[in-house]
Design a protein around this motif. Structure first.
Motif, PDB file in Angstrom:
ATOM      1  N   TYR A  30       0.833  -1.198   0.000  1.00  0.00           N
ATOM      2  CA  TYR A  30       0.000   0.000   0.000  1.00  0.00           C
ATOM      3  C   TYR A  30       0.878   1.262   0.000  1.00  0.00           C
ATOM      4  N   ILE A  31       1.943   1.228   0.791  1.00  0.00           N
ATOM      5  CA  ILE A  31       2.883   2.360   0.844  1.00  0.00           C
ATOM      6  C   ILE A  31       3.609   2.490  -0.489  1.00  0.00           C
ATOM      7  N   GLU A  32       4.092   1.373  -1.020  1.00  0.00           N
ATOM      8  CA  GLU A  32       4.805   1.412  -2.305  1.00  0.00           C
ATOM      9  C   GLU A  32       3.930   1.996  -3.403  1.00  0.00           C
ATOM     10  N   GLU A  33       2.680   1.601  -3.415  1.00  0.00           N
ATOM     11  CA  GLU A  33       1.750   2.119  -4.418  1.00  0.00           C
ATOM     12  C   GLU A  33       1.527   3.621  -4.222  1.00  0.00           C
ATOM     13  N   GLY A  34       1.313   4.028  -2.987  1.00  0.00           N
ATOM     14  CA  GLY A  34       1.064   5.434  -2.687  1.00  0.00           C
ATOM     15  C   GLY A  34       2.260   6.332  -2.940  1.00  0.00           C
ATOM     16  N   GLU A  35       3.448   5.810  -2.670  1.00  0.00           N
ATOM     17  CA  GLU A  35       4.681   6.587  -2.835  1.00  0.00           C
ATOM     18  C   GLU A  35       5.297   6.395  -4.216  1.00  0.00           C
ATOM     19  N   ASN A  36       4.772   5.433  -4.949  1.00  0.00           N
ATOM     20  CA  ASN A  36       5.278   5.115  -6.290  1.00  0.00           C
ATOM     21  C   ASN A  36       6.767   4.749  -6.281  1.00  0.00           C
ATOM     22  N   MET A  37       7.176   4.029  -5.238  1.00  0.00           N
ATOM     23  CA  MET A  37       8.539   3.505  -5.159  1.00  0.00           C
ATOM     24  C   MET A  37       8.589   2.365  -4.151  1.00  0.00           C
ATOM     25  N   SER A  38       9.589   1.515  -4.284  1.00  0.00           N
ATOM     26  CA  SER A  38       9.721   0.357  -3.394  1.00  0.00           C
ATOM     27  C   SER A  38      10.137   0.802  -1.995  1.00  0.00           C
ATOM     28  N   ILE A  39       9.852  -0.045  -1.022  1.00  0.00           N
ATOM     29  CA  ILE A  39      10.269   0.226   0.359  1.00  0.00           C
ATOM     30  C   ILE A  39      11.785   0.395   0.401  1.00  0.00           C
ATOM     31  N   ALA A  40      12.508  -0.488  -0.293  1.00  0.00           N
ATOM     32  CA  ALA A  40      13.973  -0.394  -0.325  1.00  0.00           C
ATOM     33  C   ALA A  40      14.414   0.965  -0.864  1.00  0.00           C
ATOM     34  N   SER A  41      13.766   1.443  -1.924  1.00  0.00           N
ATOM     35  CA  SER A  41      14.116   2.748  -2.494  1.00  0.00           C
ATOM     36  C   SER A  41      13.785   3.887  -1.539  1.00  0.00           C
ATOM     37  N   ILE A  42      12.666   3.771  -0.839  1.00  0.00           N
ATOM     38  CA  ILE A  42      12.303   4.800   0.139  1.00  0.00           C
ATOM     39  C   ILE A  42      13.373   4.871   1.223  1.00  0.00           C
ATOM     40  N   PHE A  43      13.769   3.703   1.749  1.00  0.00           N
ATOM     41  CA  PHE A  43      14.812   3.661   2.781  1.00  0.00           C
ATOM     42  C   PHE A  43      16.105   4.277   2.243  1.00  0.00           C
ATOM     43  N   GLU A  44      16.453   3.901   1.035  1.00  0.00           N
ATOM     44  CA  GLU A  44      17.717   4.328   0.436  1.00  0.00           C
ATOM     45  C   GLU A  44      17.736   5.822   0.120  1.00  0.00           C
ATOM     46  N   THR A  45      16.661   6.341  -0.447  1.00  0.00           N
ATOM     47  CA  THR A  45      16.673   7.739  -0.909  1.00  0.00           C
ATOM     48  C   THR A  45      16.136   8.738   0.110  1.00  0.00           C
ATOM     49  N   LYS A  46      15.204   8.297   0.952  1.00  0.00           N
ATOM     50  CA  LYS A  46      14.572   9.244   1.874  1.00  0.00           C
ATOM     51  C   LYS A  46      14.819   8.925   3.341  1.00  0.00           C
ATOM     52  N   GLY A  47      15.296   7.713   3.619  1.00  0.00           N
ATOM     53  CA  GLY A  47      15.651   7.342   4.986  1.00  0.00           C
ATOM     54  C   GLY A  47      14.517   6.703   5.768  1.00  0.00           C
ATOM     55  N   GLU A  48      14.905   6.072   6.869  1.00  0.00           N
ATOM     56  CA  GLU A  48      13.934   5.343   7.685  1.00  0.00           C
ATOM     57  C   GLU A  48      12.943   6.279   8.376  1.00  0.00           C
ATOM     58  N   ILE A  49      13.380   7.444   8.814  1.00  0.00           N
ATOM     59  CA  ILE A  49      12.473   8.359   9.513  1.00  0.00           C
ATOM     60  C   ILE A  49      11.331   8.782   8.590  1.00  0.00           C
ATOM     61  N   TYR A  50      11.659   9.137   7.354  1.00  0.00           N
ATOM     62  CA  TYR A  50      10.632   9.480   6.370  1.00  0.00           C
ATOM     63  C   TYR A  50       9.675   8.314   6.197  1.00  0.00           C
ATOM     64  N   PHE A  51      10.246   7.105   6.043  1.00  0.00           N
ATOM     65  CA  PHE A  51       9.422   5.920   5.848  1.00  0.00           C
ATOM     66  C   PHE A  51       8.474   5.710   7.026  1.00  0.00           C
ATOM     67  N   ARG A  52       8.974   5.819   8.239  1.00  0.00           N
ATOM     68  CA  ARG A  52       8.148   5.571   9.428  1.00  0.00           C
ATOM     69  C   ARG A  52       7.007   6.591   9.530  1.00  0.00           C
ATOM     70  N   LYS A  53       7.267   7.828   9.158  1.00  0.00           N
ATOM     71  CA  LYS A  53       6.205   8.845   9.159  1.00  0.00           C
ATOM     72  C   LYS A  53       5.134   8.495   8.141  1.00  0.00           C
ATOM     73  N   LYS A  54       5.562   8.087   6.955  1.00  0.00           N
ATOM     74  CA  LYS A  54       4.615   7.694   5.913  1.00  0.00           C
ATOM     75  C   LYS A  54       3.845   6.443   6.333  1.00  0.00           C
ATOM     76  N   GLU A  55       4.531   5.544   6.988  1.00  0.00           N
ATOM     77  CA  GLU A  55       3.911   4.304   7.445  1.00  0.00           C
ATOM     78  C   GLU A  55       2.728   4.612   8.378  1.00  0.00           C
ATOM     79  N   ILE A  56       2.923   5.551   9.279  1.00  0.00           N
ATOM     80  CA  ILE A  56       1.849   5.956  10.198  1.00  0.00           C
ATOM     81  C   ILE A  56       0.676   6.538   9.408  1.00  0.00           C
TER      82      ILE A  56
END
Length: 167
Positions: A30-56
């Motif tokens: 659901y996150i990958e679809e909404g962000e239009n990128m893979s979880i791995a790419s989100i971690f790599e390009t935007k970092g875990e903090i960004y990912f965790r905020k989006k996850e919430i």
């Protein structure tokens, strides 16, 4: 479905949803679809903090859906913010898929390259990492309404246990 990565949340969740004839949602998908990128790419390009905020944000969005569904969460989802509180508030049936360290290590060695949290680890460090991580996260996982202990059960057997608790 909550539990550590590799615990079978997605596989078991699909089987349960199919049996109950309801939709299946995977929060990571659901996150990958909404962000239009893979979880791995989100971690790599935007970092875990960004990912965790989006996850919430996406978790709250999922719980605003009116339909019945089975939801598989990312391994870290329950451990950040007030996610586990939200999960237990929005559903009467959260399930912790509790898989032992050795079983998780065996599973995750095979798919390490697809897991951003462990892709950098040598195989000999994996068991220690999982054990430490699982210890840190178990406080959150154990808040689930139901704990399902995997004793090398198949996904179908675990799904049957869950369905039996629901009917």
């Amino acid at each position: 479905m909550v539990g550590y990565m590799g615990s079978g949340k997605t596989t078991v969740g699909r089987i349960v949803a199919n049996h109950l004839n309801v939709n299946f949602l995977d929060l990571d998908d659901y996150i990958e679809e909404g962000e239009n990128m893979s979880i791995a790419s989100i971690f790599e390009t935007k970092g875990e903090i960004y990912f965790r905020k989006k996850e919430i944000e996406y978790l709250e969005k999922v719980f605003s859906i009116d339909d019945s569904f089975v939801l598989s969460l990312g391994g870290g989802t329950p451990c950040f913010g007030k996610n586990m509180e939200l999960i237990n508030e929005k559903t009467a049936n959260s399930f912790y898929l509790n898989v032992g360290i050795n079983e998780l290590t065996d599973r995750l060695k095979k798919e390490k390259n697809h897991r951003p949290m462990i892709s950098h680890l040598e195989d000999d460090k994996l068991t220690e990492f999982i054990g430490m991580h699982l210890f840190e996260r178990s406080f959150f996982y154990n808040q689930a309404h139901h704990k399902i202990k995997s004793n090398n059960n198949t996904p179908t057997e675990i799904a049957e246990i869950i369905v039996n608790k629901l009917v």
